[in-house]
Scaffold this motif. Sequence first.
Motif, PDB file in Angstrom:
ATOM      1  N   VAL A   1       0.862  -1.171   0.000  1.00 16.46           N
ATOM      2  CA  VAL A   1       0.000   0.000   0.000  1.00 16.46           C
ATOM      3  C   VAL A   1       0.901   1.226   0.000  1.00 16.46           C
ATOM      4  N   GLY A   2       0.544   2.218  -0.828  1.00 18.76           N
ATOM      5  CA  GLY A   2       1.399   3.391  -0.898  1.00 18.76           C
ATOM      6  C   GLY A   2       0.690   4.594  -1.496  1.00 18.76           C
ATOM      7  N   ASN A   3       1.302   5.750  -1.248  1.00 14.64           N
ATOM      8  CA  ASN A   3       0.736   6.998  -1.741  1.00 14.64           C
ATOM      9  C   ASN A   3       1.875   7.972  -2.041  1.00 14.64           C
ATOM     10  N   LEU A   4       1.693   8.770  -3.089  1.00  9.60           N
ATOM     11  CA  LEU A   4       2.640   9.807  -3.479  1.00  9.60           C
ATOM     12  C   LEU A   4       1.831  11.055  -3.816  1.00  9.60           C
ATOM     13  N   TRP A   5       2.158  12.176  -3.174  1.00 13.89           N
ATOM     14  CA  TRP A   5       1.350  13.356  -3.388  1.00 13.89           C
ATOM     15  C   TRP A   5       2.132  14.630  -3.063  1.00 13.89           C
ATOM     16  N   ASP A   6       1.455  15.769  -3.225  1.00 11.13           N
ATOM     17  CA  ASP A   6       1.922  17.105  -2.888  1.00 11.13           C
ATOM     18  C   ASP A   6       2.862  17.671  -3.948  1.00 11.13           C
ATOM     19  N   LEU A   7       2.449  18.843  -4.501  1.00  5.37           N
ATOM     20  CA  LEU A   7       3.271  19.590  -5.461  1.00  5.37           C
ATOM     21  C   LEU A   7       3.475  21.022  -4.988  1.00  5.37           C
ATOM     22  N   SER A   8       3.605  21.198  -3.678  1.00  2.75           N
ATOM     23  CA  SER A   8       3.869  22.545  -3.143  1.00  2.75           C
ATOM     24  C   SER A   8       5.185  23.059  -3.693  1.00  2.75           C
ATOM     25  N   ASP A   9       5.215  24.383  -3.965  1.00  3.54           N
ATOM     26  CA  ASP A   9       6.418  25.048  -4.481  1.00  3.54           C
ATOM     27  C   ASP A   9       6.829  24.551  -5.860  1.00  3.54           C
ATOM     28  N   VAL A  10       5.871  24.012  -6.615  1.00  6.40           N
ATOM     29  CA  VAL A  10       6.130  23.583  -7.991  1.00  6.40           C
ATOM     30  C   VAL A  10       5.407  24.541  -8.933  1.00  6.40           C
ATOM     31  N   ASP A  11       6.065  24.958  -9.982  1.00  5.92           N
ATOM     32  CA  ASP A  11       5.456  25.847 -10.979  1.00  5.92           C
ATOM     33  C   ASP A  11       4.499  25.022 -11.840  1.00  5.92           C
ATOM     34  N   LEU A  12       3.187  25.210 -11.620  1.00  7.01           N
ATOM     35  CA  LEU A  12       2.178  24.438 -12.341  1.00  7.01           C
ATOM     36  C   LEU A  12       1.539  25.223 -13.469  1.00  7.01           C
ATOM     37  N   SER A  13       2.106  26.363 -13.812  1.00  8.50           N
ATOM     38  CA  SER A  13       1.481  27.211 -14.837  1.00  8.50           C
ATOM     39  C   SER A  13       1.426  26.478 -16.176  1.00  8.50           C
ATOM     40  N   GLY A  14       0.238  26.530 -16.798  1.00  6.98           N
ATOM     41  CA  GLY A  14       0.033  25.917 -18.098  1.00  6.98           C
ATOM     42  C   GLY A  14      -0.231  24.436 -18.043  1.00  6.98           C
ATOM     43  N   GLY A  15      -0.218  23.871 -16.868  1.00  2.00           N
ATOM     44  CA  GLY A  15      -0.396  22.430 -16.767  1.00  2.00           C
ATOM     45  C   GLY A  15      -1.808  22.018 -16.442  1.00  2.00           C
ATOM     46  N   ASN A  16      -2.096  20.740 -16.625  1.00  2.00           N
ATOM     47  CA  ASN A  16      -3.380  20.135 -16.282  1.00  2.00           C
ATOM     48  C   ASN A  16      -3.070  18.962 -15.353  1.00  2.00           C
ATOM     49  N   VAL A  17      -3.038  19.256 -14.052  1.00  2.00           N
ATOM     50  CA  VAL A  17      -2.547  18.303 -13.075  1.00  2.00           C
ATOM     51  C   VAL A  17      -3.686  17.466 -12.506  1.00  2.00           C
ATOM     52  N   VAL A  18      -3.461  16.151 -12.421  1.00  2.00           N
ATOM     53  CA  VAL A  18      -4.390  15.238 -11.736  1.00  2.00           C
ATOM     54  C   VAL A  18      -3.592  14.503 -10.659  1.00  2.00           C
ATOM     55  N   GLY A  19      -4.293  14.163  -9.579  1.00  2.00           N
ATOM     56  CA  GLY A  19      -3.665  13.359  -8.528  1.00  2.00           C
ATOM     57  C   GLY A  19      -2.780  14.107  -7.568  1.00  2.00           C
TER      58      GLY A  19
END
Length: 785
Positions: free
Chosen positions: A718-736
């Motif tokens: 069982v596992g999980n990977l998450w969090d994109l704090s301090d990441v430049d997400l401009s122009g992206g379409n992020v899921v998850g």
Amino acid sequence: MRLGLEGGAAKRHSRVSIATGLLRAFVFFAAIAATYTIGTTQAQAQSYRFDSVVIEGNARIGQSAILSQAGIGRGQTLTAGQLNDAYQRLLSSGLFESVEINPQGSTLRITVVELPTINRISFEGNRRIKDDALTALVSSSERRVFNPSLAEKDAAAIAEAYSNDGRLAARVTPRVIKRRDNRVDLVFEIFEGDVVEIERLSFVGNRVFSDRRLRRVLGTKQAGIFRSLIKADTFVADRIEFDKQMLRDFYLSRGYVDFRINSVNAELTRERDGYFLVFNVQEGQQFKFGQITTVSEMPGVDADAYQAVTKIRPGVVYSPALVEQEISRMEALAIRNTVDFMRVEPRITRNDRDLTLDVEFVISRGPRVFVERIDIEGNTTTLDRVLRRQFPVAEGDPFNPREIRESAERIRALDFFESAEVNAREGSSPEQVIVDVDVVEKPTGSLSFGGTFSSANGFGLAVSFVERNFVGRGQSLSLEFSTAEEAEAYGLTFREPALLGRDLAFGLKLQYGSTNSSFTSYDTEQYIIEPSLGFPVSENGRLQVRYTAESIEMEERTPPENGAIITNEIAAGAQMRSSVGYTYTYDTRLSGLDPTAGVLLQFGQDFAGLGGDSEFIRTTAKIVGQKRILNDEVTLTATLEGGALSWLGGTNRAVDRFILGPSILRGFEPGGIGPRDQSGGFDNALGGNLYLAARFEAEFPLGLPEEYGIRGAVFYDVGNLWDLSDVDLSGGNVVGEDGSFRHVIGVSILWDTPVGPLRFNFTDAIKKESFDREQSFDLTLSTTF
């Protein structure tokens, strides 16, 4: 009357005649005996004096050398016995085939037939053992005198080498081919024979542990499909004694103090091409520790202080190794308290009713004996200081037999020597001890060519050079490069295990790598320089501190395969990281109280920002628990690990964040879970700043013959990977980005083959996200050859 007188006179005359005859006979025989005795004495005392010595038949050996060997000098008076001694000395010199010594008046004639010299030594009929290895076994050598007895011993040594390889029918015959000038060729004709395998390895009397479990303890193995490649299934008589000791240690470490081996029977099959090997054992009952107490018979030593350092508690399965560990702890405390010559003796009381053993540690004063010196012999390459630093004592320190035994084990654990013997003997006085260290070195360097395959990186070639005892300093140096279809790596690693003569390990890693993986949408190029220091902080704990300078660049492919977020990160170019970090490791898997269980704990942090383009704190932690159950047949493993990345400055890129692969969470491709950018029609794995994973596995036998080396396993991840704090997400379409726990179940086939460990994983993700990339089958194989 006259007639009567005449008759009496006649009688007297007759008696006188008889006496006279007897006297004459006695004198005659006495004369003969005296003559014989005088002749014998003269023969025994006969001596010779030679004015000249003539030597014939010698070609290579000078006359003076022959006279010196015989012990004869010109003009010397010799007895017959001394001449015989000279004959024996010449014949036993190993230089002559025959010797004759003939006295001829005042001349002594010595006739010799010299043994030939060896022109060439060769081997015929050998295929399994190469000429170089056989040459190292023989004592005969070229351009030396041929000695028939020595040639026979050489033939026996070669036959023994084949016997150790399981070829008991091997025959070796030395042949001599005469050449001119009294030279010969020595040829060893070898009939290798077939390997005598162990067709069946079984046990009688074992009730607690199965035959399959006990076979894993022994170095000798039962014949199987691949055993002949590693020669573990051949019958070697010397290996049986080692196996018996391994079996005793296995049972004693699990509390079976009454265990004994009644007999070991090795029986040839009817065809004489295999052995049936049977160990007849008696297990006895399992004992546990009862009361653990400490008493002091040494003035000024408080037993309570030493009782406080003991870790054994009642109810723990008895093991002699645990008792030794407690004694070592007490003696270490005595050294810290400057208490010299303290000895700790365990007195064990057996309680058959409740199957416990009470242990009373008795502290007493040992004899006042000091170490006079430590003599080291046999180390032609390894420096003396490498061996001396394995001893906690030096010249002039109090002598402790336990420390000497432990030092001997540390020397053997270096794995630099074929054999290592450490013994103590009396020195210049009864209060002095000399420690003798005799070692026989073995090669410590290796050049390996291997192949790798994984579903992530494909096929590759691996080449490595490893020297574990670099220039005899106990240092290790390795040069490695591997090239797979989608990943290349080149590296140099250096390690000094005892910097400044202390338990301080210095390491240096230089590495270059590039990737072109189908599981990412970009290529990478990376350089790493990492010096480090490691040292113990507790009995089972160790700390490593390091500095890392790293340059990593993300590269665009042609045609581009990236959405907006990865494209922006690629545009940042090569980024330099400069960080310091540490890793604390606590491991009881080999030194814990329970030989069937252990725990590994690792916690580490890296702090970047000492120059470079990035500032962050990376934290990782892992804990692994392992336990063998059902009489060691089933191994349970539980692993919990996680990581957190706190970004403080610079460009937070995918190569900086955590990306999970099958080694952390099975059932998915590398980068198969976690946040993804689906902009521009692409589907790019972004990684995450946080991850958490748990793995639970049970490994068990499949009921197949143990010699096949195939076992099974079931697992739940069982596992999980998450969090994109301090990441430049401009122009992206992020899921998850918010993450969710994935659940995976699976089964594994583990196959221990001669070319490396092979693992097949069959998985099913019972809980996942729609954008995840599954991998229901995974195969990993790596080896060197």
